[in-house]
Scaffold this active site. Structure first.
Site, PDB file in Angstrom:
ATOM      1  N   CYS A  92       0.883  -1.328  -0.088  1.00  0.00           N
ATOM      2  CA  CYS A  92      -0.227  -0.004  -0.151  1.00  0.00           C
ATOM      3  C   CYS A  92       0.915   1.114   0.012  1.00  0.00           C
ATOM      4  O   CYS A  92       2.030   1.109   0.201  1.00  0.00           O
ATOM      5  CB  CYS A  92      -0.993   0.204   1.161  1.00  0.00           C
ATOM      6  SG  CYS A  92      -1.844  -1.441   1.564  1.00  0.00           S
TER       7      CYS A  92
ATOM      8  N   LYS B 136       2.012  -2.615  -8.113  1.00  0.00           N
ATOM      9  CA  LYS B 136       3.344  -2.669  -8.669  1.00  0.00           C
ATOM     10  C   LYS B 136       4.438  -3.318  -7.924  1.00  0.00           C
ATOM     11  O   LYS B 136       5.377  -3.841  -8.202  1.00  0.00           O
ATOM     12  CB  LYS B 136       3.792  -1.214  -8.936  1.00  0.00           C
ATOM     13  CG  LYS B 136       5.175  -0.917  -9.503  1.00  0.00           C
ATOM     14  CD  LYS B 136       4.973  -1.134 -10.931  1.00  0.00           C
ATOM     15  CE  LYS B 136       6.357  -0.989 -11.692  1.00  0.00           C
ATOM     16  NZ  LYS B 136       6.464  -1.800 -12.853  1.00  0.00           N
TER      17      LYS B 136
HETATM   18  C1  F6R Z   1       4.835  -7.882 -14.428  1.00  0.00           C
HETATM   19  C2  F6R Z   1       5.201  -7.359 -13.149  1.00  0.00           C
HETATM   20  C3  F6R Z   1       5.567  -8.576 -11.916  1.00  0.00           C
HETATM   21  C4  F6R Z   1       7.035  -8.260 -11.453  1.00  0.00           C
HETATM   22  C5  F6R Z   1       7.382  -8.831 -10.213  1.00  0.00           C
HETATM   23  C6  F6R Z   1       8.405  -8.621  -9.497  1.00  0.00           C
HETATM   24  O1  F6R Z   1       4.703  -7.004 -15.335  1.00  0.00           O
HETATM   25  O2  F6R Z   1       5.598  -6.464 -13.068  1.00  0.00           O
HETATM   26  O3  F6R Z   1       5.649  -9.587 -12.640  1.00  0.00           O
HETATM   27  O4  F6R Z   1       7.789  -8.291 -12.278  1.00  0.00           O
HETATM   28  O5  F6R Z   1       6.197  -8.656  -9.338  1.00  0.00           O
HETATM   29  O6  F6R Z   1       8.733  -7.464  -9.085  1.00  0.00           O
HETATM   30  P1  F6R Z   1      10.145  -6.808  -8.805  1.00  0.00           P
HETATM   31  O7  F6R Z   1      10.838  -6.816 -10.316  1.00  0.00           O
HETATM   32  O8  F6R Z   1       9.881  -5.399  -8.493  1.00  0.00           O
HETATM   33  O9  F6R Z   1      10.604  -7.539  -7.745  1.00  0.00           O
END
Ligand code: F6R
Length: 612
Positions: A2, A607
């Protein structure tokens, strides 16, 4: 998972909370809420839906100079107004917003809060009541926060208002990010500098087990022993550059257009590879094995990295972070654990780093966020310079990660060669030679990428994909990894079921699904493997399926069983994984938009996935 924000100053807090929450929406957007003082009266206002839904006419009319806000991605409890933050304690002494998860919430509730009737299903409401419990006993705010901190297990960044104090916002944190923005006669508290960077670039990073308060002009920060501490004020002016959508309809499209720069900037940084502190020759001298660990798109980048490392003779394996924790690990001193995370905040990946640290393993992270938690807990950090990625679906970070892994693998090859020759590395060796040549080549490729040319090629396919119930992606070797990433990109923002298979695997079962309603995308970027994938295309066509080929080899266009051909620029084999994904990133975007979805905020996603 969040976003939290707080403002105290001379202007209207509501405007700052609105701005901050919009910027933090990438962290979650199921519901949002604020709490503010107006003439010493504390009000909580929250709603299900996105941030703009909260800031209605009624809220925008409010005037207040102190407030806290929250944008939620539901974890504990369903999406509902009751579960939205801010949460208040039973007698409303405490109002707070929380990012994180309290692991011993039930235990604490049973011990301290017997008889309290909670209004929500959240752990956060338990925290608010616990703080009230201690505050009503000792009437000392900071002492109560300290006691609370000593009891909480899990992750938390908390911004707190006490109803008898309209001049301070209190905070504490462990494992979830928290920064203080230092303004002119105002201060902010936020999950990310994005929450206030339009107003001030000066910020202080709060570390684990620190707590304190901010007011209009001052702040006090304490460590876990209640010792007052002074912290460095940092400047985020450099992070600020590209944080608005500019002329683009969505961040995702803007970020796709930024791919050439993301590649170029990442490579520019590596020009002087050894000056990036991570590169410790002694570390690499001793490495015999590499484990790559990541989630989602970063996991796919790791799979490419695994292949790069194997090409140079390293024993390399990739594991999905959420599985790594439960797979029996064989801990060996000469293994380097490489973690890839765009955000540097993903809980599954962070837990793996912690596990590795427990076993004294050597850890290196590749991340796009230089201030993120992963950089604090890994031994070494190799940054990628892709600029902030706001759209939930990762695009440019993937291209940057792949670049980074390619350069790192070449660097390891270089060290290995030097070792074999028993030569000592000297400045000339390290700064000249193959790595800089490689970097120049990648930069040249980045300059030749034309996003508009790709758009012209793939946009006409939007309708065909949109009408498909199932989409398959196939490829061999590196192309199989591109197929995996393509399938993820398409499904996460279009909600169309899309699955990737190694070309040769289709015939072992899945081909039974192929009929004239099936659409298959086939990657062919390795010439020596093209005949194998062409066989698979024939098998699909003879069952009525449609086939789109993504390839640099123009001669394939003549192949009668191909319905549509997407032409990639011709580059050296190693470089295809950096650029070949771009057409599918673009096509996924257009399919999502034409289905009426918001590609920046796909349903059910956020994200940074800060829960395991
Ligand atoms: C797909 C996406 C997610 C991230 C995953 C890992 O487009 O964004 O699959 O790649 O949640 O996130 P990070 O790279 O921030 O550890």
């Amino acid at each position: 998972m969040c976003g939290i924000i707080g403002y105290i100053g001379e202007n209207n807090a509501i405007d700052f909370l609105h701005y901050g929450l919009k910027k933090l929406e990438y962290r979650g957007y199921d519901s949002a809420g604020v709490a503010y003082f107006n003439k010493n009266q504390l009000t909580v206002y929250k709603k299900v839906g996105q941030v703009d839904n909260l800031f209605d006419e009624k809220l925008l009319k409010v005037n207040s100079n102190i407030g806290i806000g929250h944008t939620r991605w539901a974890t504990n409890g369903k999406i509902s107004t009751e579960n939205s933050h801010p949460h208040q304690s039973f007698s409303k002494t405490i109002t707070l917003v929380h990012n994180g998860i309290i692991e011993n919430c039930t235990e604490l509730k049973n011990k301290y809060l017997k008889g309290i009737n909670l209004q929500s299903e959240t752990d956060t409401e338990v925290v608010a009541n616990l703080l009230e419990f201690f505050y009503l006993k000792n009437h000392h705010k900071l002492d109560s926060i300290k006691i609370l901190m000593s009891l909480l297990k899990g992750s938390y960044a908390l911004a707190i208002l006490f109803n008898d104090d309209c001049e301070n916002i209190y905070f504490l944190k462990n494992r979830s990010p928290l920064v203080i923005g230092c303004g002119n006669n105002c201060n902010f508290i936020s999950s990310d500098t994005l929450g206030f960077e339009k107003y001030t670039s000066k910020y202080i990073e709060i570390d684990d087990f620190e707590f304190g308060y901010i007011n209009k002009k001052n702040m006090e920060i304490f460590d876990k022993n209640s010792k007052k501490i002074t912290k460095n004020v940092k400047d985020c002016a450099n992070f600020q550059k590209i944080n608005n959508k500019m002329q683009f309809e969505h961040y995702m499209l803007k970020e796709i257009f930024e791919i050439p720069d993301a590649i170029k900037n990442t490579c520019e940084l590596y020009k002087n590879f050894e000056s990036i502190k991570i590169i410790n020759k002694n570390l690499f001298n001793k490495i015999k094995r590499i484990k790559l660990i990541a989630c989602g798109t970063s996991y796919h980048a790791s799979l490419i990295g695994e292949k790069y490392f194997r090409e140079i003779g390293f024993d390399a394996y990739t594991e999905i972070a959420s599985e790594f924790l439960y797979n029996k690990q064989i801990w060996q001193k000469d293994t380097l654990y490489i973690f890839i995370s765009q955000s540097g905040e993903t809980a599954d990946t962070l837990s793996c780093v912690e596990l590795c640290k427990k076993h004294n393993a050597k850890t290196l992270c590749i991340t796009n966020v230089p201030t993120s938690r992963i950089t604090k807990i890994c031994d070494y950090t190799l940054p990628i310079c892709c600029g902030p990625e706001i759209a939930v679906a990762s695009t440019k970070a993937f291209n940057g990660q792949v670049c980074s892994l390619l350069v790192l693998s070449k660097y390891l090859q270089f060290i290995k060669k030097i070792n074999i020759k028993k030569k000592k590395l000297n400045k000339k060796d390290t700064h000249s030679t193959s790595i800089n040549k490689l970097i120049s080549k990648i930069i040249k490729i980045s300059k030749s990428i034309n996003i508009n040319t790709f758009i012209r090629q793939v946009k006409p396919l939007t309708q065909m994909v949109k009408e498909s119930k199932n989409v398959f992606f196939v490829g061999k070797d590196y192309d199989y990894v591109l197929a995996l990433e393509s399938a993820l990109k398409l499904k996460e923002i279009s909600y169309i079921n899309s699955v990737a298979y190694p070309s040769g695997e289709l015939k072992h079962g899945t081909i039974s699904l192929v009929d004239n309603n099936t659409l298959t995308f086939a990657y062919i970027t390795e010439k020596k493997l093209s005949s194998k994938t062409l066989n698979v295309i024939n098998q699909i066509k003879s069952r009525g399926g449609k086939v789109v080929v993504i390839s640099p080899f123009i001669e394939l266009q003549k192949f009668e069983n191909i319905d549509y051909f997407i032409k990639l620029p011709e580059v050296n084999n190693y470089f295809y994984p950096i650029i070949s994904i771009i057409p599918m990133q673009i096509l996924s975007y257009y399919v999502s938009v034409s289905l009426g979805n918001n590609p920046d905020k796909p349903r059910n996603l956020a994200k940074s996935v800060t829960v395991e």
